[in-house]
Enzyme design. Structure first.
Site, mmCIF file in Angstrom:
data_model
loop_
_atom_site.group_PDB
_atom_site.id
_atom_site.type_symbol
_atom_site.label_atom_id
_atom_site.label_comp_id
_atom_site.label_asym_id
_atom_site.label_seq_id
_atom_site.Cartn_x
_atom_site.Cartn_y
_atom_site.Cartn_z
ATOM 1 N N ASP A 40 -35.916 -33.317 41.244
ATOM 2 C CA ASP A 40 -36.297 -34.607 41.830
ATOM 3 C C ASP A 40 -35.572 -34.656 43.172
ATOM 4 O OD1 ASP A 40 -36.340 -37.267 42.627
ATOM 5 O OD2 ASP A 40 -35.718 -38.072 40.674
ATOM 6 N N ASP A 56 -41.373 -38.288 38.932
ATOM 7 C CA ASP A 56 -40.783 -38.020 40.250
ATOM 8 C C ASP A 56 -40.202 -36.616 40.372
ATOM 9 O OD1 ASP A 56 -38.619 -38.303 38.591
ATOM 10 O OD2 ASP A 56 -37.695 -39.958 39.665
ATOM 11 N N ASP A 57 -40.604 -35.708 39.471
ATOM 12 C CA ASP A 57 -40.058 -34.350 39.489
ATOM 13 C C ASP A 57 -41.076 -33.325 39.980
ATOM 14 O OD1 ASP A 57 -37.374 -34.745 38.264
ATOM 15 O OD2 ASP A 57 -38.597 -35.595 36.658
ATOM 16 N N ASN A 94 -27.247 -18.358 42.203
ATOM 17 C CA ASN A 94 -28.059 -18.766 41.060
ATOM 18 C C ASN A 94 -28.231 -20.279 41.136
ATOM 19 O OD1 ASN A 94 -28.753 -19.557 38.243
ATOM 20 N ND2 ASN A 94 -28.417 -17.385 37.846
ATOM 21 N N TYR A 110 -23.426 -41.080 37.480
ATOM 22 C CA TYR A 110 -24.852 -41.147 37.152
ATOM 23 C C TYR A 110 -25.736 -40.767 38.325
ATOM 24 C CZ TYR A 110 -29.429 -42.498 35.674
ATOM 25 O OH TYR A 110 -30.758 -42.452 35.359
ATOM 26 N N LYS A 147 -31.506 -38.608 35.014
ATOM 27 C CA LYS A 147 -31.544 -37.758 33.824
ATOM 28 C C LYS A 147 -32.056 -36.371 34.196
ATOM 29 C CE LYS A 147 -30.326 -39.756 29.861
ATOM 30 N NZ LYS A 147 -28.891 -39.621 29.679
ATOM 31 N N ASP A 148 -31.821 -35.418 33.289
ATOM 32 C CA ASP A 148 -32.238 -34.038 33.536
ATOM 33 C C ASP A 148 -33.625 -33.769 32.990
ATOM 34 O OD1 ASP A 148 -29.623 -32.916 34.544
ATOM 35 O OD2 ASP A 148 -29.064 -33.941 32.704
ATOM 36 N N ARG A 176 -32.756 -46.248 33.979
ATOM 37 C CA ARG A 176 -31.400 -45.838 34.345
ATOM 38 C C ARG A 176 -30.834 -44.766 33.428
ATOM 39 N NH1 ARG A 176 -29.471 -49.880 37.994
ATOM 40 N NH2 ARG A 176 -31.052 -51.481 38.207
ATOM 41 N N ASP A 235 -39.411 -48.369 34.321
ATOM 42 C CA ASP A 235 -39.260 -46.964 34.759
ATOM 43 C C ASP A 235 -39.649 -45.965 33.664
ATOM 44 O OD1 ASP A 235 -38.404 -47.956 37.158
ATOM 45 O OD2 ASP A 235 -36.432 -47.001 37.094
ATOM 46 N N TYR A 269 -21.121 -41.689 31.847
ATOM 47 C CA TYR A 269 -21.441 -41.083 33.140
ATOM 48 C C TYR A 269 -22.333 -41.964 33.999
ATOM 49 C CZ TYR A 269 -19.069 -37.101 31.314
ATOM 50 O OH TYR A 269 -18.100 -36.294 30.801
HETATM 51 P P1 13P Z 1 -35.070 -39.941 37.185
HETATM 52 O O1 13P Z 1 -34.042 -39.003 36.525
HETATM 53 O O2 13P Z 1 -36.457 -39.576 36.785
HETATM 54 O O3 13P Z 1 -34.863 -39.975 38.666
HETATM 55 O O4 13P Z 1 -34.816 -41.386 36.594
HETATM 56 C C1 13P Z 1 -33.728 -42.088 37.046
HETATM 57 C C2 13P Z 1 -33.665 -43.509 36.633
HETATM 58 O O5 13P Z 1 -32.594 -44.067 36.702
HETATM 59 C C3 13P Z 1 -34.863 -44.239 36.178
HETATM 60 O O6 13P Z 1 -34.583 -45.601 35.942
HETATM 61 MG MG MG Z 2 -35.753 -40.096 40.430
HETATM 62 MG MG MG Z 3 -37.414 -37.723 37.040
HETATM 63 MG MG MG Z 4 -34.052 -36.947 36.822
#
Ligand code: 13P
Ligand code: MG
Ligand code: MG
Ligand code: MG
Ligand code: 13P
Length: 361
Positions: free
Chosen positions: A11, A50-51, A102, A225, A228-229, A262, A283, A344
């Site tokens: 992202d 968004d990735d 890497n 923060y 997320k992965d 989040r 989201d 985190y």
């Molecule tokens: P992403 O990891 O997809 O950017 O999501 C982050 C987020 O905080 C959504 O509320």
């Molecule tokens: Mg994002």
């Molecule tokens: Mg994302």
């Molecule tokens: Mg993410």
């Protein structure tokens, strides 16, 4: 010679907020891979939420510096454009300023496998947004270890002996191999704890690679923060491995995963077509897409957008009901994650601020 199938995702800025990737970024990514990806046999660029997802084939093997550098450069130039357009969280997943051998540990997610291409080589690339690598544990268990999902485990003599699962402890930084069906009760102790343990690889009992996921936890790497992965997963299918329909079947029932708003909530995973992979409500809720390809001497013949199928409509509908239900809990657990899991995020700062106001009793 062997083929390597590499999926690398990042992202580098959302359009708008955390919902989608700006089309200009995808054009830049395609152009760069076309011009600079001389070592690739083929590639396919797409996005889920968004990735940005780079699906690549080559003969350089896994952990190839050339291929990883290529992906890093793509994300880097895309992030420059993201900054220019002031997209949201521009450069979000690029934790370092420069490439060093890497791409693992630098922020982007990676799943790759090397194998001898079979007479026919159907593969599925699963890509999720607004969740984490542990989200693959339940479907991988069903695909490769649950005969109620995968009847091949019962009736295909080439699957009857079971599989090997490599499980990674993302906090303890160690791994273990479980053999199924022998070890399923032991394995479930760990893979049921999806925030900590992730199924990184699945092999046949003859050590043929069957599935690989992206497993790093970026928010642990960054120490604060940063999203997320949103994970990816490669699954090879048919001929001693799960049929395409067996690999897709776990998603016919929605299940709860961690992520969403989040990255701090539990919510239902929705299987969707690429078109519907634009998570907006709170989201989310978390999305999963599945693209199928037939490999032909490394060429990616496809994609087939599997979750377009109306047969997943009930899963979607149930997921939306689950979303309505759990959203009503607002900031209460188990919708919101427990405090330990929010270590985190920015929450520790709130806790710190109130330190002096807590009185011993
Ligand atoms: P992403 O990891 O997809 O950017 O999501 C982050 C987020 O905080 C959504 O509320
Ligand atoms: Mg994002
Ligand atoms: Mg994302
Ligand atoms: Mg993410
Ligand atoms: P077809 O007869 O459509 O090829 O189906 C074969 C099969 O095994 C489906 O799982």
């Amino acid at each position: 010679s062997k083929i390597t199938l590499t999926v690398i995702k990042a992202d580098v800025g959302g359009f708008v907020g955390h919902t989608d990737v700006h089309p200009e970024l995808l054009e830049i990514a395609k152009k760069h891979l076309k011009e600079k990806g001389k070592m690739l046999i083929d590639f396919h660029v797409t996005r889920v939420g968004d990735d940005i997802e780079l699906i690549m084939t080559h003969r350089e093997g896994v952990d190839s510096e050339k291929v990883h550098k290529l992906a890093w450069d793509v994300f880097w130039i895309c992030s420059e454009k993201a900054k220019e357009l002031k997209l949201y969280g521009a450069g979000q997943d690029l934790l370092k300023d420069s490439f060093s051998g890497n791409i693992k540990g630098l922020g982007p997610g990676v799943a790759e496998m090397e194998f001898e291409e079979r007479k026919s080589e159907p593969v599925i690339i699963f890509m999720a947004d607004k969740t984490e690598p542990g989200a693959w544990n339940l479907p991988l268990y069903k695909m490769f270890a649950d005969p109620f999902n995968t009847v091949g485990l019962v009736i295909d003599p080439n699957m009857h002996q079971g599989f090997k699962f490599e499980v990674y402890d993302m906090i303890g930084h160690k791994k273990i191999i479980f053999e199924t069906p022998e070890d399923i009760y032991d394995m479930l102790v760990f893979i049921g704890a999806t925030g900590r343990h992730s199924i990184r690889k699945v092999y046949t009992k003859n050590n043929e690679i069957a599935a690989v996921s992206s497993t790093q936890r970026m928010n642990f790497m960054a120490g604060k923060y940063i999203g997320k992965d949103d994970p990816v997963l490669i699954v090879r299918c048919q001929n001693g491995l799960p049929a395409i329909g067996e690999a897709l079947e776990p998603f016919a029932n929605s299940y709860l995963v961690t992520g969403w708003m989040r990255g701090s909530h539990n919510g239902p995973m929705i299987p969707v077509s690429l078109e519907d992979a634009v998570p907006t409500r709170f989201d989310g809720p978390p999305r999963v897409c599945a693209l199928g390809f037939q490999l032909a001497e490394g060429k990616l013949i496809g994609p087939q957008d599997f979750f377009k199928d109306v047969a997943f409509d009930n899963a979607r509908e149930k997921a939306l009901e689950m979303a309505d239900y759990i959203r009503k809990m607002g900031p209460f657990e188990p919708h919101r994650l427990p405090l330990e899991e929010l270590e985190y995020t920015t929450l520790p700062h709130v806790v710190e601020k109130l330190q002096g106001r807590w009185k011993e009793e």
